[in-house]
Design a protein around this motif. Sequence first.
Motif, PDB file in Angstrom:
ATOM      1  N   LEU A 507       0.791  -1.228   0.000  1.00 35.79           N
ATOM      2  CA  LEU A 507       0.000   0.000   0.000  1.00 35.79           C
ATOM      3  C   LEU A 507       0.821   1.274   0.000  1.00 35.79           C
ATOM      4  O   LEU A 507       0.285   2.351  -0.281  1.00 35.79           O
ATOM      5  N   GLY A 508       2.084   1.219   0.317  1.00 32.35           N
ATOM      6  CA  GLY A 508       2.891   2.428   0.347  1.00 32.35           C
ATOM      7  C   GLY A 508       4.189   2.183   1.076  1.00 32.35           C
ATOM      8  O   GLY A 508       4.473   1.072   1.531  1.00 32.35           O
ATOM      9  N   VAL A 509       4.984   3.239   1.208  1.00 31.57           N
ATOM     10  CA  VAL A 509       6.237   3.174   1.958  1.00 31.57           C
ATOM     11  C   VAL A 509       5.993   3.822   3.316  1.00 31.57           C
ATOM     12  O   VAL A 509       5.779   5.028   3.409  1.00 31.57           O
ATOM     13  N   VAL A 510       5.998   3.018   4.349  1.00 32.18           N
ATOM     14  CA  VAL A 510       5.806   3.530   5.704  1.00 32.18           C
ATOM     15  C   VAL A 510       7.122   4.114   6.201  1.00 32.18           C
ATOM     16  O   VAL A 510       8.148   3.426   6.214  1.00 32.18           O
ATOM     17  N   THR A 511       7.102   5.388   6.589  1.00 32.77           N
ATOM     18  CA  THR A 511       8.325   6.043   7.054  1.00 32.77           C
ATOM     19  C   THR A 511       8.418   6.056   8.576  1.00 32.77           C
ATOM     20  O   THR A 511       9.511   6.089   9.127  1.00 32.77           O
ATOM     21  N   TRP A 512       7.267   6.078   9.258  1.00 34.92           N
ATOM     22  CA  TRP A 512       7.253   5.854  10.709  1.00 34.92           C
ATOM     23  C   TRP A 512       5.918   5.277  11.135  1.00 34.92           C
ATOM     24  O   TRP A 512       4.907   5.424  10.436  1.00 34.92           O
ATOM     25  N   VAL A 513       5.946   4.603  12.261  1.00 36.81           N
ATOM     26  CA  VAL A 513       4.726   4.095  12.886  1.00 36.81           C
ATOM     27  C   VAL A 513       4.690   4.585  14.319  1.00 36.81           C
ATOM     28  O   VAL A 513       5.734   4.796  14.953  1.00 36.81           O
ATOM     29  N   TRP A 739      -5.353   3.357  -2.959  1.00 35.94           N
ATOM     30  CA  TRP A 739      -4.056   3.918  -2.618  1.00 35.94           C
ATOM     31  C   TRP A 739      -2.941   3.547  -3.581  1.00 35.94           C
ATOM     32  O   TRP A 739      -1.920   4.232  -3.633  1.00 35.94           O
ATOM     33  N   ASP A 740      -3.085   2.501  -4.324  1.00 35.59           N
ATOM     34  CA  ASP A 740      -2.062   2.101  -5.296  1.00 35.59           C
ATOM     35  C   ASP A 740      -2.730   1.490  -6.525  1.00 35.59           C
ATOM     36  O   ASP A 740      -2.534   0.322  -6.844  1.00 35.59           O
ATOM     37  N   PRO A 741      -3.536   2.279  -7.228  1.00 39.06           N
ATOM     38  CA  PRO A 741      -4.286   1.716  -8.369  1.00 39.06           C
ATOM     39  C   PRO A 741      -3.400   1.226  -9.498  1.00 39.06           C
ATOM     40  O   PRO A 741      -3.805   0.350 -10.262  1.00 39.06           O
ATOM     41  N   ASP A 742      -2.184   1.771  -9.612  1.00 39.15           N
ATOM     42  CA  ASP A 742      -1.270   1.358 -10.684  1.00 39.15           C
ATOM     43  C   ASP A 742      -0.373   0.196 -10.263  1.00 39.15           C
ATOM     44  O   ASP A 742       0.508  -0.204 -11.027  1.00 39.15           O
ATOM     45  N   ASN A 743      -0.590  -0.317  -9.069  1.00 43.50           N
ATOM     46  CA  ASN A 743       0.154  -1.477  -8.568  1.00 43.50           C
ATOM     47  C   ASN A 743       1.670  -1.236  -8.582  1.00 43.50           C
ATOM     48  O   ASN A 743       2.455  -2.096  -9.012  1.00 43.50           O
ATOM     49  N   VAL A 744       2.074  -0.070  -8.097  1.00 44.46           N
ATOM     50  CA  VAL A 744       3.502   0.251  -8.002  1.00 44.46           C
ATOM     51  C   VAL A 744       4.186  -0.672  -6.994  1.00 44.46           C
ATOM     52  O   VAL A 744       5.291  -1.166  -7.228  1.00 44.46           O
ATOM     53  N   ARG A 746       4.321  -3.935  -5.769  1.00 44.45           N
ATOM     54  CA  ARG A 746       3.879  -5.282  -6.129  1.00 44.45           C
ATOM     55  C   ARG A 746       4.958  -6.343  -5.883  1.00 44.45           C
ATOM     56  O   ARG A 746       4.863  -7.456  -6.393  1.00 44.45           O
ATOM     57  N   ALA A 747       5.969  -5.996  -5.094  1.00 43.42           N
ATOM     58  CA  ALA A 747       7.063  -6.941  -4.882  1.00 43.42           C
ATOM     59  C   ALA A 747       6.804  -7.877  -3.710  1.00 43.42           C
ATOM     60  O   ALA A 747       7.393  -8.938  -3.635  1.00 43.42           O
ATOM     61  N   ASN A 748       5.927  -7.484  -2.787  1.00 45.24           N
ATOM     62  CA  ASN A 748       5.768  -8.233  -1.549  1.00 45.24           C
ATOM     63  C   ASN A 748       4.358  -8.818  -1.468  1.00 45.24           C
ATOM     64  O   ASN A 748       3.418  -8.142  -1.074  1.00 45.24           O
ATOM     65  N   PHE A 749       4.203 -10.101  -1.874  1.00 45.88           N
ATOM     66  CA  PHE A 749       2.888 -10.742  -1.906  1.00 45.88           C
ATOM     67  C   PHE A 749       1.883  -9.828  -2.611  1.00 45.88           C
ATOM     68  O   PHE A 749       0.981  -9.274  -2.000  1.00 45.88           O
ATOM     69  N   PRO A 750       2.024  -9.630  -3.904  1.00 43.98           N
ATOM     70  CA  PRO A 750       1.231  -8.619  -4.607  1.00 43.98           C
ATOM     71  C   PRO A 750      -0.272  -8.880  -4.554  1.00 43.98           C
ATOM     72  O   PRO A 750      -0.740  -9.979  -4.828  1.00 43.98           O
ATOM     73  N   VAL A 751      -0.982  -7.844  -4.188  1.00 44.99           N
ATOM     74  CA  VAL A 751      -2.442  -7.858  -4.172  1.00 44.99           C
ATOM     75  C   VAL A 751      -2.918  -7.025  -5.347  1.00 44.99           C
ATOM     76  O   VAL A 751      -2.574  -5.852  -5.467  1.00 44.99           O
ATOM     77  N   THR A 752      -3.698  -7.614  -6.230  1.00 42.88           N
ATOM     78  CA  THR A 752      -4.191  -6.907  -7.409  1.00 42.88           C
ATOM     79  C   THR A 752      -5.276  -5.925  -7.006  1.00 42.88           C
ATOM     80  O   THR A 752      -6.205  -6.290  -6.274  1.00 42.88           O
ATOM     81  N   PRO A 753      -5.190  -4.658  -7.444  1.00 46.20           N
ATOM     82  CA  PRO A 753      -6.241  -3.696  -7.092  1.00 46.20           C
ATOM     83  C   PRO A 753      -7.595  -4.146  -7.631  1.00 46.20           C
ATOM     84  O   PRO A 753      -7.700  -4.739  -8.711  1.00 46.20           O
ATOM     85  N   ALA A 754      -8.630  -3.856  -6.880  1.00 46.46           N
ATOM     86  CA  ALA A 754      -9.984  -4.152  -7.354  1.00 46.46           C
ATOM     87  C   ALA A 754     -10.296  -3.292  -8.568  1.00 46.46           C
ATOM     88  O   ALA A 754      -9.856  -2.150  -8.680  1.00 46.46           O
ATOM     89  N   VAL A 755     -11.043  -3.852  -9.481  1.00 52.52           N
ATOM     90  CA  VAL A 755     -11.449  -3.109 -10.679  1.00 52.52           C
ATOM     91  C   VAL A 755     -12.657  -2.254 -10.317  1.00 52.52           C
ATOM     92  O   VAL A 755     -13.647  -2.768  -9.800  1.00 52.52           O
TER      93      VAL A 755
END
Length: 755
Positions: A507-513, A739-744, A746-755
């Motif tokens: 879903l994105g690059v987490v920079t802090w939690v 949040w990631d419609p273009d599937n940028v 996709r390296a870690n257990f890729p989840v295909t965006p819903a259509v």
Amino acid sequence: MTDYGHDLAFGTFVTPGNRDPHHAVRLAQAAERAGLDLVTFQDHPYNPGFLDTWTLISYVAAATERVHLAGNVLNVPLRQPAVLARSVASLDLLTGGRIDVGLGAGGFWDAITSLGAERLTPAESVTALSEAIEILRGLWDTTERRALRVDGEHHRVTGAKRGPAPAHDVPIWVGAYKPRMLRLVGTQADGWLPSMGYLKDGDLARGNAIIDEAAEQAGRHPAQVRRLLNLQGAVSATSDGFLQGPVEQWVDELAALALTDGIGTFVVSTDDPALTAVLGEEIAPAVRELVAAERAAAGTAPAGTARGRAALALRRDGIDYATVPASLADRAVEPGDRAYAGVRHNYLRSGAPGLVLRPRTTAEVADAVRWARTQDVPLGIRSGGHGISGRSTNDGGIVVDLGALDTIEVVDEATRRVRLGAGATWQQVAEALAPRGWAVSSGDYGGVGVGGLATAGGIGLLGRAYGLTIDHVVAAEVVTSDGNVVHTSADQHPDLLWGLRGAGGNLGVVTWVEVEAMAATQVVYSQMALDATDTAGLLQRWGAAVESAPRELTSFLVLSPARRGQGPVAQLMTVWAGDDTDAAVAQLERLADAGPLLGHQAYLLPYSGVVQAAEKNHAGGGDPAVRSALVEHLDEPVARAFERVAASGRATFLQVRATGGAAHDVPVDATAYAHRHQNFLLSAMSGSQDDLDALWDAEVGPYADGLYLSFETDTRPERLTDAFPPATLERLRAVKAEWDPDNVFRANFPVTPAV
């Protein structure tokens, strides 16, 4: 004419006088304000009128934020190389990669020997300098596991442990004039740093020729050696000699040095803040513009990073190296760079990315994502680099390494809420929280990075008392696929927070939690070895004892199969989340009854003592295959299946982790990690994915009730539905589409965006 194509850099050469100790500090700050790249200081330890240069550099480092600092040049006869190596690396780490090194063999020998150093002949001093460079480079090279041995004539180390590694690839520049020293520059150094006042007409060209020849004979490209030059001059209304005149004259003469003599770094000797300002604000930009125009007309290729043009052939297709954002270019690492060996792999898995970007801020992470999505190669995101699955590195792609984003800060004392940078390690977190008597359950190894574990799950040694790590993540900062920065919490983008907790890599690059810690002043940590001849029986008895134990007890079991005449052994790592030693001992005795006891040690200590990390050495280990399975109980069928996997000899590492307890308190739909009824995680590692898949599917597959994606290298599509049950996956695809419609990602257990 010689132009090595180096990016131009500009700096100052400051006198470290001690009459006004802070004058040199103010000059360095003025250079930074003027936009200069570098501040250097003379090093004459025998001069009582000077401050000690290394002490001054350390002080100035704390008083500046951006500018690089170096000795010009450090006196090697009076700077013990092994200690200097540690000092440079330490200060480079503390400054985020701003320390460079200029070295000199020593020139004023009467003064040098007055401080106790041995007098050397010119030939001996060259040998001593060569040995010093070997020691510096050797101690900084933490990718090499063997201790460093240099048996030199003048400098030696005998089995020194390597490290720490500097924050950046520290260049070593050498002040040299005579042929033998110039040849040393060509074979060993990263830069030639003479002073114009000591050069005669034609010396630059002659020196370049000697360096170039020596570099080529050593298998290096001449562009791997940056050419620096110390200069003196004054800005005035009328011309009165070289660098004695108006700004326009300076621009023309410095540009000629770059284009004709290959000078890439200009270091102006000045203690005048006015000249410093003019150099940074007027001269340097104009010289860069003029040289860029001349190079474009001449078709001069850039030298790239310190490795020079020879390494351009190692660049990978699909990456436009020329367009790397300026905010990232100076710390980017590519094949051929000296730093590449230390960033290409992760802890277990080998990698060969075409480019590693190392952002220092969230804004730079956003720059990295915006640029990387335009490149036609895989994209990996790395926090600590431990990654058993190997998805934080790749072959030929781009890796964004978040290691510099490692801050740890308390947000709210009352709720024990802490903000953790994604690049921090869990050992750092545990050590930071220990003085407060707090802890965050975080796996079983302190070298794991925060970002990966805090978005995947977090089955840790405090897990039955605390739950999963993700269960206590209450907020996060995320760089999205379009390079925007968003904050998510229960009140802001709650669906994003839901997805990050269990499928964050999609879903994105987490920079802090932000995580809510638990109170844990001390814990009981037990290491126990049991005879596992009756493997299945031991597993059943241990599993039953764990399930019936109070939540304070969490235990992991590592199974070592029979080898070379030695029977199978089960090694238990167990934590009692509290300081009640009597209660802990009672439960540990029940675990000991699972099989014949071979050995036992137990300690009362802070949690930081449990999750210690070995020295960071991410040198890879090939391509290990790993499979995982969650199960509700270690009943006889499951135990027998795991026993058969162990007895097959095809698995090199086998582990069972207890989970459950507090993790079961969280509703199934509260996070993207939906496995809330299982009590154990089984995992195995092998050298062959095909062999392990066949074995695992046949033996453990019939009993598997989900998997743990961080311990999974099987990329077949059915593994996705094992990781995410249908309802979870459907919701996750909807969040992905937002949040990631273009599937940028996709390296870690890729989840295909819903259509």
